[in-house]
Scaffold this motif. Structure first.
Motif, mmCIF file in Angstrom:
data_model
loop_
_atom_site.group_PDB
_atom_site.id
_atom_site.type_symbol
_atom_site.label_atom_id
_atom_site.label_comp_id
_atom_site.label_asym_id
_atom_site.label_seq_id
_atom_site.Cartn_x
_atom_site.Cartn_y
_atom_site.Cartn_z
ATOM 1 N N GLY A 80 0.831 -1.202 0.000
ATOM 2 C CA GLY A 80 0.000 0.000 0.000
ATOM 3 C C GLY A 80 0.864 1.250 0.000
ATOM 4 O O GLY A 80 0.541 2.242 -0.656
ATOM 5 N N ALA A 95 1.853 1.832 -3.418
ATOM 6 C CA ALA A 95 0.729 2.306 -4.236
ATOM 7 C C ALA A 95 0.634 3.829 -4.126
ATOM 8 O O ALA A 95 0.410 4.528 -5.124
ATOM 9 C CB ALA A 95 -0.575 1.641 -3.786
ATOM 10 N N LEU A 96 0.839 4.342 -2.903
ATOM 11 C CA LEU A 96 0.818 5.794 -2.694
ATOM 12 C C LEU A 96 2.004 6.445 -3.395
ATOM 13 O O LEU A 96 1.858 7.450 -4.101
ATOM 14 C CB LEU A 96 0.866 6.103 -1.188
ATOM 15 C CG LEU A 96 -0.345 5.632 -0.361
ATOM 16 C CD1 LEU A 96 -0.028 5.670 1.136
ATOM 17 C CD2 LEU A 96 -1.570 6.490 -0.665
ATOM 18 N N SER A 100 1.628 6.368 -7.183
ATOM 19 C CA SER A 100 0.616 7.340 -7.620
ATOM 20 C C SER A 100 1.216 8.730 -7.685
ATOM 21 O O SER A 100 1.010 9.466 -8.662
ATOM 22 C CB SER A 100 -0.570 7.370 -6.650
ATOM 23 O OG SER A 100 -1.295 6.177 -6.721
ATOM 24 N N ASP A 121 -6.080 7.540 -0.294
ATOM 25 C CA ASP A 121 -5.458 6.494 0.516
ATOM 26 C C ASP A 121 -6.603 5.616 1.005
ATOM 27 O O ASP A 121 -7.233 5.889 2.032
ATOM 28 C CB ASP A 121 -4.649 7.070 1.677
ATOM 29 C CG ASP A 121 -3.947 5.971 2.473
ATOM 30 O OD1 ASP A 121 -4.378 4.813 2.372
ATOM 31 O OD2 ASP A 121 -2.977 6.282 3.194
ATOM 32 N N CYS A 133 -6.288 2.450 1.693
ATOM 33 C CA CYS A 133 -5.653 1.230 2.221
ATOM 34 C C CYS A 133 -6.494 0.516 3.269
ATOM 35 O O CYS A 133 -6.388 -0.689 3.437
ATOM 36 C CB CYS A 133 -4.275 1.555 2.774
ATOM 37 S SG CYS A 133 -3.075 1.891 1.474
ATOM 38 N N THR A 156 -6.405 8.408 -8.539
ATOM 39 C CA THR A 156 -6.009 7.028 -8.253
ATOM 40 C C THR A 156 -6.541 6.645 -6.873
ATOM 41 O O THR A 156 -6.775 7.502 -6.022
ATOM 42 C CB THR A 156 -4.471 6.828 -8.228
ATOM 43 O OG1 THR A 156 -3.929 7.498 -7.085
ATOM 44 C CG2 THR A 156 -3.802 7.335 -9.490
ATOM 45 N N CYS A 159 -5.535 3.927 -3.749
ATOM 46 C CA CYS A 159 -4.399 3.116 -3.301
ATOM 47 C C CYS A 159 -4.845 2.121 -2.248
ATOM 48 O O CYS A 159 -5.462 2.494 -1.249
ATOM 49 C CB CYS A 159 -3.316 4.022 -2.721
ATOM 50 S SG CYS A 159 -2.787 5.257 -3.916
ATOM 51 N N SER A 219 -3.957 -1.512 0.167
ATOM 52 C CA SER A 219 -2.948 -2.352 0.808
ATOM 53 C C SER A 219 -3.552 -3.719 1.071
ATOM 54 O O SER A 219 -4.723 -3.813 1.449
ATOM 55 C CB SER A 219 -2.534 -1.731 2.143
ATOM 56 O OG SER A 219 -1.840 -2.681 2.934
ATOM 57 N N GLY A 254 0.022 -4.601 -2.646
ATOM 58 C CA GLY A 254 -0.732 -3.364 -2.801
ATOM 59 C C GLY A 254 -1.261 -3.249 -4.214
ATOM 60 O O GLY A 254 -0.971 -4.104 -5.079
ATOM 61 N N ILE A 258 -3.118 -0.169 -7.200
ATOM 62 C CA ILE A 258 -3.636 1.157 -7.536
ATOM 63 C C ILE A 258 -4.781 0.985 -8.520
ATOM 64 O O ILE A 258 -4.648 0.235 -9.498
ATOM 65 C CB ILE A 258 -2.543 2.019 -8.209
ATOM 66 C CG1 ILE A 258 -1.293 2.059 -7.336
ATOM 67 C CG2 ILE A 258 -3.054 3.422 -8.502
ATOM 68 C CD1 ILE A 258 -0.036 2.394 -8.118
#
Ligand code: PLP
Length: 405
Positions: free
Chosen positions: A73, A76-77, A80, A170, A172, A190, A192, A194, A208, A210
């Motif tokens: 996760g 993913a952040l 992004s 976020d 997650c 996007t 994101c 987790s 993770g 996106i």
């Protein structure tokens, strides 16, 4: 369950874990083992068909056009932000009352997290304070859907659109949560996610993903997760290694089929806690989680606010009584030592600081039993010096007295 003798009070009661992943595994063991077996037989362990299939499944689940698996996760952040070309000299607005990774990812790009305090009811970013935090350096807003309930996205979109900046969710803690009927993951440029094992959809390790509707951005994210490789070892931009393992994807595909049931079970458990806190007359001692009417809360956490400065005392007593309870999160990010350089001081984010001092999360995993929940609530009652006999039994005790009078 007996009304007369509360079941959770005997010292012989087995402990109630905060989360019981073994109980969940019991219900899916064969499917998971078959999936793991399949990956081992294929000996294809990174990305590949398992990951592509899982990406399709999640895109369908969230109703996004694209889904891009990655290593965590946190990544993913980070991906992004990188995909949106955010870096040195830029500012990203987010909440200080969240897991470290939210702001950590912003810093790792070289950008600066700009914190906006939370609302006391949902613990999510206070959208009325965002506008004042925007500068010409602001390049994105990153709301966190904390504990499994979406942030208030309408005002966030309005502000973001007005300033021409993207929103990065976020999400997650919020897979399957909805805002006005749309799932987390399609509420920003996007989303994101987790798959850390304790999230509602948890893998057998880190993972993770996106989500996005932007096909061009998706292509870029797919490159960034493999060091920016365009194919054939040709690199136009810098990425890093953030691939999703096939084993994780295979396990997650099995578990995704159960996610709706598990989320509904968590929601039912939350309702039962509500009844029990009322039944044990505890509603003046704690504030229960608030569900906004336009949202579906998926209860990654069931988080109370404990009144009268008694949170730490309660936490300790519950641990002694063998009842799982956790504090997410004791220190808001603007007061973390590593963010000292950002120049925040105590008192600047009063709601986040108050939440850090008052919140307590209780076990809410899908498989928890009614008896275990009652034991948790009795643990709270007993720690606070309240009666551990619920109202419904007191009523039956009082009946003879009324007759006599
Ligand atoms: C879990 C979580 C993350 C990070 O996810 P990892 O997979 O552990 O890297 C980020 N933000 C929030 C709000 C989280 O709960």
């Amino acid at each position: 369950m007996s009304n007369v003798l509360p079941s959770g009070t005997s010292p012989a009661s087995p402990p109630v874990p905060f989360i019981d992943l073994k109980a969940q595994y019991e219900t899916i063991r064969e499917d998971v083992q078959e999936a793991v077996q399949r990956v081992f037989e294929s000996q294809a362990f990174v990305l590949g068909d398992e990951v592509s299939e899982f990406e399709c499944d999640i895109a369908e689940y969230c109703d996004s056009r694209e889904a891009i698996g990655c290593a965590s996760g946190s990544d993913a952040l980070l991906l992004s932000l990188m995909g949106l070309e955010i870096g040195e000299g830029d500012e990203v607005i987010t909440s200080p009352f969240t897991f470290f990774a939210t702001a950590g990812a912003i810093c790792r790009t070289g950008a600066k997290p700009v914190f906006v305090d939370i609302r006391p009811d949902t613990y999510n970013i206070d959208t009325t304070q965002i506008e004042a935090a925007i500068t010409e350096k602001t390049k994105a807003i990153m709301p966190v859907h904390l504990f499994g309930q979406c942030a208030d996205m309408d005002p966030i979109w309005r502000i973001a659109t007005h300033h021409g900046i993207p929103v990065i969710e976020d999400a997650c803690q919020a897979i399957g949560a909805t805002y006005n009927g749309r799932r987390a993951g399609v509420l920003g440029r996007t989303g994101c996610f987790s798959f850390f094992p304790t999230k509602n959809l948890g893998g057998a390790g880190d993972g993770g993903l996106i989500t996005t509707d932007d096909a061009e951005l998706a292509g870029r994210l797919r490159r960034l997760r493999v060091h920016g490789d365009l194919g054939g070892y040709s690199h136009q931009e810098m990425g890093f290694n953030s691939r999703l393992d096939a084993l994780q994807a295979a396990v997650l595909r099995v578990k995704l089929a159960y996610l709706e049931d598990w989320s509904e079970a968590r929601r039912a458990n939350a309702d039962l806690y509500r009844e029990m806190f009322e039944d044990y007359d505890l509603l003046d001692a704690v504030t229960l989680p608030v569900e906004m009417p336009d949202r579906r809360h998926i209860y990654n956490q069931f988080t109370l606010r404990v009144h009268d400065g008694r949170r730490d005392e309660l936490l300790q007593s519950m641990r002694q009584a063998g009842v799982g309870a956790m504090v997410y999160y004791p220190t808001p990010l603007h007061l973390q030592k590593c963010f000292q350089g950002l120049g925040y001081s105590a008192g600047e984010m009063p709601e986040s600081e108050r939440a850090g001092a008052e919140v307590l999360s209780l076990p809410i995993f899908a498989e928890i039993t009614e008896a275990q929940q009652e034991q948790v609530v009795q643990g709270v009652a007993s720690a606070l010096g309240r009666s551990i006999i619920p109202k419904r039994s007191i009523v039956s005790f009082e009946m003879p007295a009324k007759k006599a009078a």
